[in-house]
Motif scaffolding. Structure first.
Motif, PDB file in Angstrom:
ATOM      1  N   MET A   1       0.845  -1.198   0.000  1.00  0.00           N
ATOM      2  CA  MET A   1       0.000   0.000   0.000  1.00  0.00           C
ATOM      3  C   MET A   1       0.880   1.248   0.000  1.00  0.00           C
ATOM      4  SD  MET A   1      -3.124  -1.203   0.176  1.00  0.00           S
ATOM      5  CE  MET A   1      -4.283  -0.072   0.894  1.00  0.00           C
ATOM      6  N   ILE A   2       0.488   2.198  -0.758  1.00  0.00           N
ATOM      7  CA  ILE A   2       1.215   3.459  -0.818  1.00  0.00           C
ATOM      8  C   ILE A   2       0.353   4.540  -0.168  1.00  0.00           C
ATOM      9  CG2 ILE A   2       2.126   5.240  -2.345  1.00  0.00           C
ATOM     10  CD1 ILE A   2       2.638   3.060  -4.383  1.00  0.00           C
ATOM     11  N   ARG A   3       0.934   5.300   0.715  1.00  0.00           N
ATOM     12  CA  ARG A   3       0.204   6.402   1.323  1.00  0.00           C
ATOM     13  C   ARG A   3       0.066   7.527   0.296  1.00  0.00           C
ATOM     14  NH1 ARG A   3       0.363  11.234   3.799  1.00  0.00           N
ATOM     15  NH2 ARG A   3      -0.612  11.487   5.840  1.00  0.00           N
ATOM     16  N   ALA A   4      -1.169   7.945   0.040  1.00  0.00           N
ATOM     17  CA  ALA A   4      -1.398   8.996  -0.955  1.00  0.00           C
ATOM     18  C   ALA A   4      -1.500  10.369  -0.301  1.00  0.00           C
ATOM     19  CB  ALA A   4      -2.673   8.703  -1.749  1.00  0.00           C
ATOM     20  N   CYS A   5      -2.359  10.484   0.703  1.00  0.00           N
ATOM     21  CA  CYS A   5      -2.624  11.768   1.356  1.00  0.00           C
ATOM     22  C   CYS A   5      -3.604  11.504   2.485  1.00  0.00           C
ATOM     23  CB  CYS A   5      -3.223  12.761   0.359  1.00  0.00           C
ATOM     24  SG  CYS A   5      -4.786  12.204  -0.357  1.00  0.00           S
ATOM     25  N   THR A   6      -3.990  12.550   3.173  1.00  0.00           N
ATOM     26  CA  THR A   6      -5.070  12.400   4.142  1.00  0.00           C
ATOM     27  C   THR A   6      -6.396  12.656   3.431  1.00  0.00           C
ATOM     28  OG1 THR A   6      -5.105  14.716   4.804  1.00  0.00           O
ATOM     29  CG2 THR A   6      -3.553  13.270   5.975  1.00  0.00           C
ATOM     30  N   VAL A   7      -7.473  12.200   4.044  1.00  0.00           N
ATOM     31  CA  VAL A   7      -8.800  12.429   3.471  1.00  0.00           C
ATOM     32  C   VAL A   7      -9.062  13.932   3.339  1.00  0.00           C
ATOM     33  CG1 VAL A   7     -11.275  12.173   3.918  1.00  0.00           C
ATOM     34  CG2 VAL A   7      -9.730  10.240   4.311  1.00  0.00           C
ATOM     35  N   ASP A   8      -8.601  14.700   4.306  1.00  0.00           N
ATOM     36  CA  ASP A   8      -8.814  16.151   4.281  1.00  0.00           C
ATOM     37  C   ASP A   8      -8.096  16.816   3.116  1.00  0.00           C
ATOM     38  OD1 ASP A   8     -10.338  15.917   6.525  1.00  0.00           O
ATOM     39  OD2 ASP A   8      -8.760  16.562   7.908  1.00  0.00           O
TER      40      ASP A   8
END
Ligand code: FES
Length: 105
Positions: A1-8
């Motif tokens: 899994m790659i972290r994309a961003c926060t939901v905000d």
């Protein structure tokens, strides 16, 4: 899994570009999150810079329209699909899965 961003950081109507490789565009289409290959299959435009229209993104260069659910182009000049990736939200963070070498995490 790659972290994309926060939901905000990805409100409805917005996108984020993960530089990769491969470059991935993550979209919030009316609250539904999608991830597709960022590079248009016609030439080299970044689809993250395109315009969202429902579940579709319009390429900013020559206006090919890609279905965010399938990666398939729905009109010329693009003929080939872009890859699609699974998006997961965990504890307010958006992750992308499906990139070669990153599936095991
Ligand atoms: S670069 Fe996307 S339609 Fe031409």
């Amino acid at each position: 899994m790659i972290r994309a961003c926060t939901v905000d950081e990805l409100p409805p109507g917005e996108s984020v570009r993960l530089p990769g490789p491969p470059a991935i565009a993550v979209f919030n289409a009316g609250g539904q999150l999608y991830a597709i290959g960022d590079t248009c299959t016609h030439q080299d435009a970044s689809l993250a810079d395109g315009w969202l229209e429902g579940c579709f993104v319009e390429c900013p260069l020559h206006a090919a329209l890609f279905d965010l659910r399938t990666g398939m182009p729905t009109c010329l000049p693009a003929k080939d699909p872009v890859p699609t990736y699974t998006v997961r939200v965990d504890d307010g963070v958006v992750y992308v899965r499906g990139v070669a070498g990153e599936d095991a995490a």
